[in-house]
Design a protein around this motif. Structure first.
Motif, PDB file in Angstrom:
ATOM      1  N   ASP A 123       0.816  -1.213   0.000  1.00 51.31           N
ATOM      2  CA  ASP A 123       0.000   0.000   0.000  1.00 51.31           C
ATOM      3  C   ASP A 123       0.854   1.269   0.000  1.00 51.31           C
ATOM      4  O   ASP A 123       0.337   2.371   0.157  1.00 51.31           O
ATOM      5  CB  ASP A 123      -0.915  -0.030   1.231  1.00 51.31           C
ATOM      6  CG  ASP A 123      -2.211   0.747   1.028  1.00 51.31           C
ATOM      7  OD1 ASP A 123      -2.467   1.171  -0.112  1.00 51.31           O
ATOM      8  OD2 ASP A 123      -2.951   0.931   2.000  1.00 51.31           O
ATOM      9  N   THR A 126      -2.505  -1.843  -5.790  1.00 46.63           N
ATOM     10  CA  THR A 126      -3.886  -1.797  -6.285  1.00 46.63           C
ATOM     11  C   THR A 126      -4.071  -0.689  -7.313  1.00 46.63           C
ATOM     12  O   THR A 126      -5.143  -0.605  -7.923  1.00 46.63           O
ATOM     13  CB  THR A 126      -4.877  -1.606  -5.119  1.00 46.63           C
ATOM     14  OG1 THR A 126      -4.408  -0.538  -4.283  1.00 46.63           O
ATOM     15  CG2 THR A 126      -5.003  -2.876  -4.291  1.00 46.63           C
ATOM     16  N   GLY A 127      -3.066   0.133  -7.512  1.00 46.23           N
ATOM     17  CA  GLY A 127      -3.134   1.148  -8.547  1.00 46.23           C
ATOM     18  C   GLY A 127      -3.985   2.344  -8.183  1.00 46.23           C
ATOM     19  O   GLY A 127      -4.520   2.425  -7.075  1.00 46.23           O
ATOM     20  N   ALA A 128      -4.111   3.270  -9.123  1.00 47.01           N
ATOM     21  CA  ALA A 128      -4.809   4.526  -8.859  1.00 47.01           C
ATOM     22  C   ALA A 128      -5.972   4.738  -9.828  1.00 47.01           C
ATOM     23  O   ALA A 128      -6.479   5.838  -9.980  1.00 47.01           O
ATOM     24  CB  ALA A 128      -3.820   5.692  -8.941  1.00 47.01           C
ATOM     25  N   PRO A 136      -9.463   1.229  -8.252  1.00 42.32           N
ATOM     26  CA  PRO A 136      -8.724   0.191  -7.520  1.00 42.32           C
ATOM     27  C   PRO A 136      -9.620  -0.695  -6.651  1.00 42.32           C
ATOM     28  O   PRO A 136     -10.637  -0.242  -6.128  1.00 42.32           O
ATOM     29  CB  PRO A 136      -7.785   1.000  -6.625  1.00 42.32           C
ATOM     30  CG  PRO A 136      -8.544   2.256  -6.357  1.00 42.32           C
ATOM     31  CD  PRO A 136      -9.276   2.559  -7.652  1.00 42.32           C
ATOM     32  N   ASP A 137      -9.206  -1.938  -6.473  1.00 46.13           N
ATOM     33  CA  ASP A 137      -9.777  -2.791  -5.449  1.00 46.13           C
ATOM     34  C   ASP A 137      -9.248  -2.327  -4.085  1.00 46.13           C
ATOM     35  O   ASP A 137      -8.191  -1.711  -4.004  1.00 46.13           O
ATOM     36  CB  ASP A 137      -9.377  -4.255  -5.699  1.00 46.13           C
ATOM     37  CG  ASP A 137     -10.069  -4.832  -6.929  1.00 46.13           C
ATOM     38  OD1 ASP A 137     -11.275  -4.561  -7.097  1.00 46.13           O
ATOM     39  OD2 ASP A 137      -9.412  -5.551  -7.707  1.00 46.13           O
ATOM     40  N   PRO A 138      -9.980  -2.651  -3.021  1.00 43.45           N
ATOM     41  CA  PRO A 138      -9.529  -2.169  -1.701  1.00 43.45           C
ATOM     42  C   PRO A 138      -8.301  -2.886  -1.170  1.00 43.45           C
ATOM     43  O   PRO A 138      -7.654  -2.397  -0.243  1.00 43.45           O
ATOM     44  CB  PRO A 138     -10.749  -2.412  -0.803  1.00 43.45           C
ATOM     45  CG  PRO A 138     -11.580  -3.429  -1.510  1.00 43.45           C
ATOM     46  CD  PRO A 138     -11.314  -3.268  -2.981  1.00 43.45           C
ATOM     47  N   TRP A 139      -7.966  -4.022  -1.717  1.00 47.77           N
ATOM     48  CA  TRP A 139      -6.764  -4.760  -1.295  1.00 47.77           C
ATOM     49  C   TRP A 139      -6.370  -5.702  -2.421  1.00 47.77           C
ATOM     50  O   TRP A 139      -7.192  -6.092  -3.237  1.00 47.77           O
ATOM     51  CB  TRP A 139      -6.994  -5.507   0.029  1.00 47.77           C
ATOM     52  CG  TRP A 139      -8.272  -6.269   0.143  1.00 47.77           C
ATOM     53  CD1 TRP A 139      -9.478  -5.799   0.598  1.00 47.77           C
ATOM     54  CD2 TRP A 139      -8.503  -7.650  -0.205  1.00 47.77           C
ATOM     55  NE1 TRP A 139     -10.426  -6.795   0.552  1.00 47.77           N
ATOM     56  CE2 TRP A 139      -9.861  -7.947   0.080  1.00 47.77           C
ATOM     57  CE3 TRP A 139      -7.691  -8.671  -0.711  1.00 47.77           C
ATOM     58  CZ2 TRP A 139     -10.427  -9.195  -0.144  1.00 47.77           C
ATOM     59  CZ3 TRP A 139      -8.245  -9.935  -0.932  1.00 47.77           C
ATOM     60  CH2 TRP A 139      -9.600 -10.188  -0.645  1.00 47.77           C
ATOM     61  N   ARG A 148     -12.193   3.151   0.356  1.00 47.56           N
ATOM     62  CA  ARG A 148     -12.083   1.820   0.972  1.00 47.56           C
ATOM     63  C   ARG A 148     -12.863   1.685   2.271  1.00 47.56           C
ATOM     64  O   ARG A 148     -12.746   0.659   2.967  1.00 47.56           O
ATOM     65  CB  ARG A 148     -10.632   1.491   1.352  1.00 47.56           C
ATOM     66  CG  ARG A 148      -9.681   1.234   0.254  1.00 47.56           C
ATOM     67  CD  ARG A 148      -8.349   0.841   0.891  1.00 47.56           C
ATOM     68  NE  ARG A 148      -7.260   0.908  -0.057  1.00 47.56           N
ATOM     69  CZ  ARG A 148      -5.985   1.003   0.281  1.00 47.56           C
ATOM     70  NH1 ARG A 148      -5.646   1.006   1.561  1.00 47.56           N
ATOM     71  NH2 ARG A 148      -5.054   1.070  -0.628  1.00 47.56           N
ATOM     72  N   THR A 169      -3.686  10.902  -6.565  1.00 44.21           N
ATOM     73  CA  THR A 169      -5.146  10.873  -6.663  1.00 44.21           C
ATOM     74  C   THR A 169      -5.636   9.609  -7.358  1.00 44.21           C
ATOM     75  O   THR A 169      -5.123   9.222  -8.409  1.00 44.21           O
ATOM     76  CB  THR A 169      -5.646  12.110  -7.432  1.00 44.21           C
ATOM     77  OG1 THR A 169      -5.317  13.270  -6.683  1.00 44.21           O
ATOM     78  CG2 THR A 169      -7.166  12.052  -7.633  1.00 44.21           C
ATOM     79  N   VAL A 170      -6.642   8.990  -6.760  1.00 47.21           N
ATOM     80  CA  VAL A 170      -7.257   7.800  -7.333  1.00 47.21           C
ATOM     81  C   VAL A 170      -8.413   8.234  -8.221  1.00 47.21           C
ATOM     82  O   VAL A 170      -9.248   9.036  -7.795  1.00 47.21           O
ATOM     83  CB  VAL A 170      -7.763   6.871  -6.215  1.00 47.21           C
ATOM     84  CG1 VAL A 170      -8.646   5.767  -6.780  1.00 47.21           C
ATOM     85  CG2 VAL A 170      -6.590   6.285  -5.437  1.00 47.21           C
ATOM     86  N   ASN A 171      -8.464   7.744  -9.425  1.00 48.95           N
ATOM     87  CA  ASN A 171      -9.555   8.097 -10.337  1.00 48.95           C
ATOM     88  C   ASN A 171     -10.525   6.947 -10.548  1.00 48.95           C
ATOM     89  O   ASN A 171     -10.110   5.791 -10.654  1.00 48.95           O
ATOM     90  CB  ASN A 171      -8.988   8.531 -11.696  1.00 48.95           C
ATOM     91  CG  ASN A 171      -8.473   9.961 -11.641  1.00 48.95           C
ATOM     92  OD1 ASN A 171      -9.242  10.885 -11.414  1.00 48.95           O
ATOM     93  ND2 ASN A 171      -7.170  10.134 -11.820  1.00 48.95           N
ATOM     94  N   TRP A 172     -11.786   7.280 -10.605  1.00 51.25           N
ATOM     95  CA  TRP A 172     -12.850   6.319 -10.893  1.00 51.25           C
ATOM     96  C   TRP A 172     -13.571   6.796 -12.145  1.00 51.25           C
ATOM     97  O   TRP A 172     -14.049   7.933 -12.192  1.00 51.25           O
ATOM     98  CB  TRP A 172     -13.837   6.251  -9.722  1.00 51.25           C
ATOM     99  CG  TRP A 172     -13.229   5.656  -8.502  1.00 51.25           C
ATOM    100  CD1 TRP A 172     -12.473   6.306  -7.567  1.00 51.25           C
ATOM    101  CD2 TRP A 172     -13.290   4.282  -8.094  1.00 51.25           C
ATOM    102  NE1 TRP A 172     -12.055   5.418  -6.602  1.00 51.25           N
ATOM    103  CE2 TRP A 172     -12.545   4.175  -6.903  1.00 51.25           C
ATOM    104  CE3 TRP A 172     -13.893   3.140  -8.623  1.00 51.25           C
ATOM    105  CZ2 TRP A 172     -12.395   2.955  -6.223  1.00 51.25           C
ATOM    106  CZ3 TRP A 172     -13.746   1.935  -7.945  1.00 51.25           C
ATOM    107  CH2 TRP A 172     -13.002   1.840  -6.762  1.00 51.25           C
ATOM    108  N   TYR A 224     -19.238  -0.877  -3.286  1.00 52.51           N
ATOM    109  CA  TYR A 224     -18.269  -1.792  -3.885  1.00 52.51           C
ATOM    110  C   TYR A 224     -18.796  -3.209  -4.048  1.00 52.51           C
ATOM    111  O   TYR A 224     -18.523  -3.863  -5.058  1.00 52.51           O
ATOM    112  CB  TYR A 224     -16.991  -1.805  -3.036  1.00 52.51           C
ATOM    113  CG  TYR A 224     -15.892  -2.648  -3.619  1.00 52.51           C
ATOM    114  CD1 TYR A 224     -15.195  -2.226  -4.735  1.00 52.51           C
ATOM    115  CD2 TYR A 224     -15.556  -3.878  -3.056  1.00 52.51           C
ATOM    116  CE1 TYR A 224     -14.192  -3.003  -5.288  1.00 52.51           C
ATOM    117  CE2 TYR A 224     -14.551  -4.661  -3.599  1.00 52.51           C
ATOM    118  CZ  TYR A 224     -13.870  -4.225  -4.715  1.00 52.51           C
ATOM    119  OH  TYR A 224     -12.873  -4.996  -5.260  1.00 52.51           O
TER     120      TYR A 224
END
Lengths: 304, 304, 304, 304
Positions: A45, A126-128, A131-134, B246, B276-279, B290
C-alpha cells in the motif's frame, strides 16, 4: 509545510536470507531491489520505491528517513536542527537508492535521521484507477505500510523538544513521572494526523525499540498473530490493546532480533490543536499493555 | 498552515424533539446547549464545544464550519476566496455559539462555508489523563466524531478547484467521465490525512447529500446497523464497502430526511503527495457501493 | 441417534467450466473428482469426500444428501418417511460417488432428500494432528463448509411437520402469519445445535431458494463481499444481519443463477429444549434483512 | 438422547459482594435470586433460571450441573456411572433452586457432577417473538452464556473414559504425550456440537481450572479485555487464539481467585463422526496459546 511521514527504515540484520524470508513471506513486503548484502523492500500500500533497507552485518538501526514536501523544507529543517545544536550533513542524490538530495541530522539521542523530498514513485499494488480495496495476491500478513518507529533516548524530553521545536511535530501522548513534577519518560509525536510518526522512550541512546507495520484492524491483528505462529516468529507481547494511541498490537522479533510491531487503529486524528494525552508513571504499564496492565522484562530491556 | 477539519454541521430539521432523539439516543451525541428551536450537540470523542447545530424549521444544510489554526489562516483564506471570485463576509465572535471571529464564504456551488480558529474547548468524554479507549457509558451508536460532508454541485470540477486552489485541500479520489476526456463528476478532498473532509458530487447546487459520523471499524458498522433497526431508522444503503476511500458504511436518514452516514476506516493516509485515485463513470457504482455495484434511486436523487 | 448434517448438495449448472471457476476460485472449494459433465467438490474444513456435486445441464436442485450416524438410522427414517406418506427408495453404494447404501425420500414438497451413513473420509486441509486454525494456502472466500439449504414449499407447515416428526429435526425459528391464527410461512430447522440444517419458505414446490456456505464471522463476510466484487459475482442482498438466526450474510448467484449464501454466526446453540423463536408476517422482512427491513423483489421470486 | 449442556456452575467465593459486582457489573449477568450468603445468576442469552450459583466461604468448585433431556436419561446415566464404578446419589427437586429431581455423581476425578432434566424456564432477555439479536440494555461484557468448564484430574485419560463411556460425550481434541505411546494429558469433550462442554487437564483431583463464558467473536474478546482493564480484573492470559478448538480467549480471575474465561468461536461443529484432533506434548503450549506458544506459570499451577 512540514515533515510528511516516516519514509524508510534502514536496519542491520545478521542473516540477509532469513531477513528476506521474514519481511517478504511473513510480513508480505516485496523485494524491489537487491545488491550483495543489501535488500530494499516495500509494502503493497506504499507508493514510494521502498520503505525498508536491510543491510547484512549486525543488528539495529542505521537510520530513519522522513519525507518532506519541498526542498525549502529541507533547508528550513537543516537550519533549525543546527540551531537546536545538532550536527547535520548533506546527503547526495543516490546515496539512498532512488532518493534525491537530503539532509542528515544526528538528533540529540544520537540516532541518524535523514530528510528528503524526492524518491522514485512506484505506485501501490492496487493502482490509482478504479482500484480494489486490497490486492488479491497479498502474501502472509500483507502489511499496508511501515507506520512509525519507537527509539530509545537517555533524555526523552530533550528528543521531544527536538522533534517539536526543530521539526514541527506535535505531541499526541506523553508518559511522565507524575503530574506535579513531570519528567518526560516517553513521547508519541506526530507530523500529521496519525497518533505517532516517531516515538521515544527512556533507554540507551541511539538504540531502536521497534518499528511498526500498519494493519487495518483488530481482525488483521489476529490473522497476523496466526501467521507468526505458523512461521515460528518470536512474539514479545500481544495481541493486546494499547492505552496509549488506543491501537491494537503485537510486538515480535525479526530473525536477527530487531523488534517489529503490527499496529492497527488510526483511532483518532491528531490535529495541531489536539490536547496532548498524559500518562503517569504508575499507569504506564496500562498505557502500553492496556488489557493485562503488565509489561514483560524483554519489553523494557531489549533494544537493538 | 491549513484548514484542520470539519468543525461543525448546521442543519435544519422539521421536528426538534424527533431530531434530538435521533442524534442523542441513536447516534449517541450529547446535547451541550439548547435554546428554543435550537440544539447544539457533540460526540464523545470530540474536544470542541459542539459539532452539530439543529435548527427547527425545514430541512437541509444551513452551513458547514471548518476550523483553521490561526487568525492568519482566516485572513489568507478570505483573500484567496475573494480572488477565486466568491462572496465573503465576516462572522463576529458569538454569532456561532462559543465560536470566535470567522469568515463566511459563499462557495461556487452556493453552499455557505464558515472558517474559524477558536471555539470553546470542552474535552472528550475519556479525558486527557490516563484515558480509557472508550467511554463506558456511551449511548446508542456512540459515534466518535462528525467526519465529513458530501455536498452537491452543478459543477463539481469548479468546486474541486475552489477547495484545492483557495483552501489548500488535496484530492484523494475523483470520479470522472472517462480517462481520455475527463470531466469531474465527483471529488473527495482532504485538508489533512483522512480520505475526505469535504466531498462533492454532481447534483443541484447548494444541496446536501449527507454528513458522516466516524466509527472505529466494520464491527461498529454492524452494531450501528442493528441499532438503526431497533430504533426504526430509515436505512438508504448498506452496510457495505466503499470502493472510493475503501471505507465501510451505512447511509440512513434522520427523522427529517437529512441523510447521515456512519463511516469506518481511515484506510489510508492522504499525504500531500498522495496520488489521486480516479474512478471512471462506468465504475462509479462500484466506487460507491463496492460489493453489489448497484446504486438505488434514492442515493442519486434525494438531496436536502 | 439422529440426522447429523447436510452432507452434500447436488445441483445442475448451465456451464460446468463457469461453475468450476465460481465454486473453486471464488468460493475456494477443491475439485476432488471430475467426470465428463460432472464435478465433485469439498470445502477445506470438511472431512468427508465431497459436499457439492455439479451436473451440467439446466439449473436447480437435483437432491440434498443428509448424513446419519448408523444403518439403523437409515432404516428407522425410511420407515418413518413411509408412515408420513412419502415415497421412498433405496440408493445403492456408489450411486453417489464414494457414498454407501442409502435411502431416497421424496419429501412432501417434492424435493429429493437422500440419507446415508457412509462416505469416503478425506480429512480437512489442516489435518487432525497439531493443526493450524486455517490453511495458509486457502483460495478466494475459503468457505469452511456447506452449512444448510433453504427450499421452497407450497405448504411450509407440512414440510416442517415432515422434518420434525419423521426425521427428528427441531424448529429453531418459524415465520407465521400472526400469533392468534398462525399459519407457517417459513421454518428454520436443526438436526443438531446449529440454527438450521434445513429451512423452508413458502414458494413453488421442489424449488431451491439457496444453499449456504459457513464463514467464521462478520469480517469474513466483508472479505467475501470484496471478492465477489473482484470476481464479478452477481449479489442479491447484503452484507447484512439476519434477524432470524442472528447470522450475518450475503446472498448471491452462481453463474447459472443458483442462489448461494455466505453465512456467519453460530450465534446460539439450539438444544432440544430450545424455545422456538416466532416471527410474525409483519416483521418478516426484518427477520430476513434485519438492518434495512426491506426485501428486494428477486429474493422472494427467484427460485431454481 | 444424551446430555444437552453444562447447565450451571456452583462455586465458592470468599466475598459475596465482590463476586456479585464481578459477575453482575463486569460479566453482565443478572442476579435472579439471593439468600444470605448465596446468589443465583443467569446470562442474557440463557433461558433457564440460572447458570451460576455463588456461595460465600472459601473458593473453588462445589459442583457442575448438566442438563439432560428426559427422566429416562437420568436413570440410564445413573446406572452407567455406577457400572463405571462411581458413587452416585439422588438429588431431590428443590435442593438446587428451581431444579427438579436429579442424580449426583462423584466422577473418577472426585468432582461432583449433577444431572437433571428440569429447571424453571425464564427465557432470554431478547424473548422468543420477533427478537432483536442482542439486548440494548446489556451490562459490561454482556456474556451470552456459560459454555464449558475445565477441571483438573490426576488421571485425565480415566476421566475421558468416564465422560465418553458413561455419559456419551465424544472427544473433540486431545492432548497426548506423543503419537507412538500416547498417554492422555488433556481432553476436550462435547455432548453436542460445540468443541467442548467439559474439558480436563492433568492436575490435582477435584480442582477447577476455569469455567468459560461464551462471547460472539474476536471483537467481543477485545471489548471484554477493555472492560477487564476498566474494572481492574486480574488477567491471566490473553487475548489470544487457542490452537485447541481454534477459539479466541482471555483467561482471568474473579475477585476470589476462581479462574474465568471469555471464549469466542464455535469454530467448527463436532458431529458424532468428528475425527478427534490430537496435540502432542511438545506442541501443547501452542495448542493452548497459539500465537505466543508460551504458557505462564500461573496457568499450569493455579487451580481452585
Amino acid at each position: 509545510m512540514s515533515v510528511m511521514r516516516l519514509g524508510f527504515v534502514h536496519i542491520r540484520v545478521t542473516d540477509l536470507e532469513e531477513a528476506r524470508n521474514h519481511y517478504s513471506n511473513t510480513m508480505g513486503m516485496k523485494v524491489v531491489h537487491e545488491e550483495p548484502g543489501k535488500l530494499w523492500l516495500k509494502c503493497w500500500d506504499e507508493y514510494d520505491h521502498h520503505s525498508l533497507v536491510l543491510e547484512e552485518g549486525g543488528v539495529g538501526l542505521v537510520k530513519l528517513g522522513y519525507k518532506v514536501q519541498t526542498k525549502d523544507d529541507l533547508e528550513r529543517y537543516e537550519k533549525r536542527a543546527q540551531q537546536f545544536g545538532c550536527t547535520t550533513g548533506r546527503v547526495s542524490a543516490g546515496e539512498n537508492l532512488t532518493v534525491g538530495d537530503g539532509v542528515a541530522i544526528s538528533v540529540p539521542s544520537g540516532h541518524r535521521v535523514e530528510l528528503y523530498d524526492e524518491i522514485e514513485y512506484v505506485g501501490t499494488d492496487t493502482g490509482a484507477l478504479n482500484p480494489d480495496p486490497w490486492p488479491r495476491d497479498g502474501r502472509g500478513i500483507a502489511a499496508h505500510w511501515i507506520d512509525h518507529a519507537l527509539v530509545a533516548a537517555d533524555d526523552p524530553g530533550l528528543l521531544e523538544r527536538f522533534f517539536t521545536e526543530a521539526l514541527d511535530f506535535h505531541v499526541a501522548e506523553r508518559a511522565i513521572t507524575n503530574i506535579s513534577h513531570p519528567e518526560v519518560l516517553g513521547s508519541w509525536m506526530a507530523c500529521g494526523e496519525s497518533p505517532h510518526d516517531i516515538a521515544v522512550i527512556k533507554g540507551p541512546d541511539a538504540k531502536l525499540h521497534h518499528f511498526a507495520f500498519h494493519l487495518e484492524d483488530w481482525n488483521a491483528i489476529l490473522r497476523a498473530g496466526d501467521i507468526m505462529s505458523m512461521d515460528d516468529v518470536s512474539v514479545d507481547i500481544g495481541p493486546t490493546r494499547h492505552g496509549i494511541t488506543r491501537g491494537t498490537t503485537i510486538y515480535f522479533f525479526d530473525p536477527s532480533g530487531n523488534r517489529n510491531e503490527v499496529f492497527a487503529g488510526l483511532g483518532y486524528r491528531t490535529f495541531p490543536d489536539f490536547p496532548t494525552v498524559n500518562w503517569t508513571e504508575d499507569q504506564l504499564a496500562k498505557g502500553i499493555v492496556y488489557i493485562s496492565r503488565e509489561l514483560n522484562e524483554a519489553f523494557t530491556t531489549v533494544f537493538t
